[in-house]
Scaffold this motif. Structure first.
Motif, PDB file in Angstrom:
ATOM      1  N   LEU A 193      -0.721   3.097  -4.464  1.00  0.00           N
ATOM      2  CA  LEU A 193      -1.069   2.144  -5.504  1.00  0.00           C
ATOM      3  C   LEU A 193       0.176   1.324  -5.820  1.00  0.00           C
ATOM      4  CD1 LEU A 193      -3.058   1.063  -7.672  1.00  0.00           C
ATOM      5  CD2 LEU A 193      -2.176   2.856  -9.206  1.00  0.00           C
ATOM      6  N   TRP A 194       0.141   0.019  -5.475  1.00  0.00           N
ATOM      7  CA  TRP A 194       1.282  -0.870  -5.661  1.00  0.00           C
ATOM      8  C   TRP A 194       1.095  -1.707  -6.924  1.00  0.00           C
ATOM      9  CZ3 TRP A 194       5.478  -0.850  -2.379  1.00  0.00           C
ATOM     10  CH2 TRP A 194       5.318  -0.167  -1.160  1.00  0.00           C
ATOM     11  N   ASP A 195       2.164  -1.835  -7.696  1.00  0.00           N
ATOM     12  CA  ASP A 195       2.189  -2.617  -8.927  1.00  0.00           C
ATOM     13  C   ASP A 195       2.732  -4.009  -8.607  1.00  0.00           C
ATOM     14  OD1 ASP A 195       2.999  -3.814 -11.397  1.00  0.00           O
ATOM     15  OD2 ASP A 195       3.050  -1.833 -12.322  1.00  0.00           O
ATOM     16  N   PHE A 196       1.958  -5.060  -8.909  1.00  0.00           N
ATOM     17  CA  PHE A 196       2.394  -6.430  -8.616  1.00  0.00           C
ATOM     18  C   PHE A 196       3.677  -6.785  -9.365  1.00  0.00           C
ATOM     19  CE2 PHE A 196      -1.421  -6.828  -6.443  1.00  0.00           C
ATOM     20  CZ  PHE A 196      -1.666  -8.116  -5.987  1.00  0.00           C
ATOM     21  N   ARG A 197       3.778  -6.369 -10.636  1.00  0.00           N
ATOM     22  CA  ARG A 197       4.937  -6.762 -11.447  1.00  0.00           C
ATOM     23  C   ARG A 197       6.202  -6.013 -11.030  1.00  0.00           C
ATOM     24  NH1 ARG A 197       2.623  -5.384 -17.157  1.00  0.00           N
ATOM     25  NH2 ARG A 197       1.958  -3.612 -15.889  1.00  0.00           N
ATOM     26  N   LYS A 198       6.078  -4.717 -10.820  1.00  0.00           N
ATOM     27  CA  LYS A 198       7.246  -3.910 -10.460  1.00  0.00           C
ATOM     28  C   LYS A 198       7.551  -3.977  -8.967  1.00  0.00           C
ATOM     29  CE  LYS A 198       6.397  -0.656 -14.245  1.00  0.00           C
ATOM     30  NZ  LYS A 198       6.073   0.750 -14.628  1.00  0.00           N
ATOM     31  N   GLN A 199       6.558  -4.363  -8.186  1.00  0.00           N
ATOM     32  CA  GLN A 199       6.697  -4.541  -6.735  1.00  0.00           C
ATOM     33  C   GLN A 199       7.099  -3.251  -6.018  1.00  0.00           C
ATOM     34  OE1 GLN A 199       8.701  -8.069  -5.392  1.00  0.00           O
ATOM     35  NE2 GLN A 199       8.073  -9.257  -7.173  1.00  0.00           N
ATOM     36  N   TYR A 200       6.579  -2.130  -6.521  1.00  0.00           N
ATOM     37  CA  TYR A 200       6.717  -0.884  -5.779  1.00  0.00           C
ATOM     38  C   TYR A 200       5.492  -0.018  -6.029  1.00  0.00           C
ATOM     39  CZ  TYR A 200       8.517   1.187 -10.165  1.00  0.00           C
ATOM     40  OH  TYR A 200       8.685   1.608 -11.459  1.00  0.00           O
ATOM     41  N   ALA A 201       5.356   1.035  -5.214  1.00  0.00           N
ATOM     42  CA  ALA A 201       4.210   1.939  -5.330  1.00  0.00           C
ATOM     43  C   ALA A 201       4.412   2.853  -6.526  1.00  0.00           C
ATOM     44  CB  ALA A 201       4.045   2.752  -4.054  1.00  0.00           C
ATOM     45  N   VAL A 202       3.485   2.797  -7.482  1.00  0.00           N
ATOM     46  CA  VAL A 202       3.613   3.615  -8.690  1.00  0.00           C
ATOM     47  C   VAL A 202       2.957   4.981  -8.524  1.00  0.00           C
ATOM     48  CG1 VAL A 202       3.834   1.646 -10.224  1.00  0.00           C
ATOM     49  CG2 VAL A 202       1.558   2.540  -9.692  1.00  0.00           C
ATOM     50  N   SER A 203       2.136   5.132  -7.474  1.00  0.00           N
ATOM     51  CA  SER A 203       1.508   6.428  -7.233  1.00  0.00           C
ATOM     52  C   SER A 203       1.048   6.489  -5.784  1.00  0.00           C
ATOM     53  CB  SER A 203       0.310   6.630  -8.163  1.00  0.00           C
ATOM     54  OG  SER A 203      -0.269   7.918  -7.970  1.00  0.00           O
ATOM     55  N   HIS A 204       0.884   7.723  -5.283  1.00  0.00           N
ATOM     56  CA  HIS A 204       0.341   7.853  -3.934  1.00  0.00           C
ATOM     57  C   HIS A 204      -0.439   9.155  -3.811  1.00  0.00           C
ATOM     58  CE1 HIS A 204       2.707  10.906  -1.723  1.00  0.00           C
ATOM     59  NE2 HIS A 204       1.992  10.578  -0.672  1.00  0.00           N
ATOM     60  N   LEU A 205      -1.425   9.100  -2.916  1.00  0.00           N
ATOM     61  CA  LEU A 205      -2.297  10.245  -2.662  1.00  0.00           C
ATOM     62  C   LEU A 205      -2.288  10.507  -1.166  1.00  0.00           C
ATOM     63  CD1 LEU A 205      -4.497  12.184  -3.913  1.00  0.00           C
ATOM     64  CD2 LEU A 205      -6.176  10.436  -3.302  1.00  0.00           C
ATOM     65  N   LYS A 206      -2.080  11.750  -0.779  1.00  0.00           N
ATOM     66  CA  LYS A 206      -2.016  12.114   0.635  1.00  0.00           C
ATOM     67  C   LYS A 206      -3.348  12.670   1.094  1.00  0.00           C
ATOM     68  CE  LYS A 206      -0.075  12.950   4.629  1.00  0.00           C
ATOM     69  NZ  LYS A 206       0.347  11.837   5.531  1.00  0.00           N
ATOM     70  N   CYS A 207      -3.901  12.073   2.155  1.00  0.00           N
ATOM     71  CA  CYS A 207      -5.121  12.572   2.793  1.00  0.00           C
ATOM     72  C   CYS A 207      -4.763  13.144   4.159  1.00  0.00           C
ATOM     73  CB  CYS A 207      -6.154  11.463   2.911  1.00  0.00           C
ATOM     74  SG  CYS A 207      -6.665  10.770   1.316  1.00  0.00           S
ATOM     75  N   ASP A 208      -5.677  13.882   4.757  1.00  0.00           N
ATOM     76  CA  ASP A 208      -5.365  14.647   5.960  1.00  0.00           C
ATOM     77  C   ASP A 208      -5.276  13.804   7.224  1.00  0.00           C
ATOM     78  OD1 ASP A 208      -5.276  16.962   4.482  1.00  0.00           O
ATOM     79  OD2 ASP A 208      -7.388  17.456   4.820  1.00  0.00           O
ATOM     80  N   ASN A 209      -6.036  12.686   7.272  1.00  0.00           N
ATOM     81  CA  ASN A 209      -6.114  11.921   8.513  1.00  0.00           C
ATOM     82  C   ASN A 209      -5.990  10.429   8.241  1.00  0.00           C
ATOM     83  OD1 ASN A 209      -6.975  13.954  10.757  1.00  0.00           O
ATOM     84  ND2 ASN A 209      -8.259  14.478   9.009  1.00  0.00           N
ATOM     85  N   CYS A 210      -5.869   9.684   9.325  1.00  0.00           N
ATOM     86  CA  CYS A 210      -5.783   8.223   9.263  1.00  0.00           C
ATOM     87  C   CYS A 210      -6.947   7.657   8.453  1.00  0.00           C
ATOM     88  CB  CYS A 210      -5.795   7.657  10.676  1.00  0.00           C
ATOM     89  SG  CYS A 210      -5.927   5.855  10.766  1.00  0.00           S
TER      90      CYS A 210
END
Length: 332
Positions: A193-210
């Motif tokens: 999840l990327w924040d337009f204002r901060k220009q970095y990923a504020v959160s991430h979720l790991k799934c098992d496959n592509c």
């Protein structure tokens, strides 16, 4: 005879133990000359982007193809998006073009040339008079302004400098408290999840496959992602802007190309590699039906709004476009 939405309601209220009733048949099946990669409702027309780069117009009154055929390029038309009365098209070879309807003819202009030739589709939003989110090489995404036709922001490395995510496979512009964010699914199975204002990923979720497909509802603040495996993940964004897994569901066969939440937030449709259109309840995440009109991969799904008949359309590599009246469908 049964009303399909009534069956969904009864199922969610526990009045039906399983979906034993026969799912609806397609109302209409339209046939193209080559594989269909993208579909879009446009007024009383349905646009279909094909393997050869051509875009057909189908009349939803006669269900016949119009003579007008747009040429988006020489390779597959991967995406059709409507933005500020402008049609935005994406060609597999990287061309992003803008189309405007002037009287009875379309006028086209070049917008962006991408260095990306993968499977991710562009996405659009109305912010700043119209923006287009474009996948790029090396895990990057760039956001372009429709008015200035210039890049306004780009996303690549996260706060830890991690770029080992593989190619961008799917993306979705969303809004949290009216501010724009970007969901990006990667070849590695990561969802950021990327924040337009901060220009970095504020959160991430790991799934098992592509991951290969994603959609999100700003009404319920929940989303869905799926990929090359048979595992589908439902997630939410909480009050701290964090991606949180809700649960996972397994489908019978591996591979999902497209997911689309119906505008009324009652169900979500998955376009699968085995040709099935799988419907899930968006409230309970329970499987509702498997629609079987297509014989090969279902590439794209779209829902109509405001038309006399509210259809779901699905385009497949079997050169078919199936139209389903699952808002108010009768089935014997």
């Amino acid at each position: 005879m049964i009303i399909w939405d009534a069956v969904i309601f009864a199922y969610e209220q526990g009045l039906l133990v399983n979906m034993a009733s026969k799912p609806p048949d397609a109302e209409y099946v339209l046939r193209e000359e080559t594989a269909v990669h993208s579909v879009l409702f446009l007024g009383d027309k349905l646009l279909a982007g094909a393997e050869d780069g051509k875009i057909s117009e189908w009349n939803l009154t006669t269900f016949r193809k119009e003579q007008t055929v747009l040429n988006a390029g020489t390779s597959a038309c991967m995406a059709l998006k409507l933005l500020s009365n402008t049609l935005v098209t994406q060609e597999r070879k990287g061309h992003i073009n803008l189309w405007t309807l002037q009287e009875s003819s379309w006028s086209v202009s070049k917008f962006v040339q991408l260095d990306y030739y993968g499977f991710s589709r562009i996405d659009t939003a109305d912010d700043q008079g119209g923006i287009v989110a474009c996948p790029k090489k090396h895990s990057n995404v760039e956001i372009y302004c429709l008015k200035s036709r210039s890049k306004i922001v780009s996303f690549g490395r996260d706060r830890d400098g991690n770029i080992a995510l593989g190619e961008v496979m799917a993306l979705k512009v969303i809004h949290i408290s009216q501010e724009p964010y970007l969901l990006v699914a990667y070849e590695s199975g990561d969802l950021h999840l990327w924040d337009f204002r901060k220009q970095y990923a504020v959160s991430h979720l790991k799934c098992d496959n592509c991951l290969t497909a994603i959609d999100f509802s700003e009404i319920t603040m929940t989303g869905i992602c799926a990929g090359v495996s048979n595992h589908v993940v439902f997630f939410k964004i909480d009050n701290s802007r964090s991606l949180v897994r809700i649960l996972g569901k397994d489908i019978l066969n591996a591979g999902v190309s497209s997911v689309k939440i119906r505008p009324d937030n009652k169900l979500v449709a998955l376009g699968c590699w085995d040709g099935r259109l799988r419907l899930f309840s968006w409230k309970s995440y329970r499987p509702l039906a498997g629609l079987t009109e297509h014989s090969t991969e279902v590439s794209d799904i779209t829902f109509s709004t405001g038309h006399a008949a509210s259809f779901m359309a699905a385009g497949g590599k079997d050169r078919k476009i199936s139209l389903w009246n699952i808002y108010n469908t009768t089935s014997s």
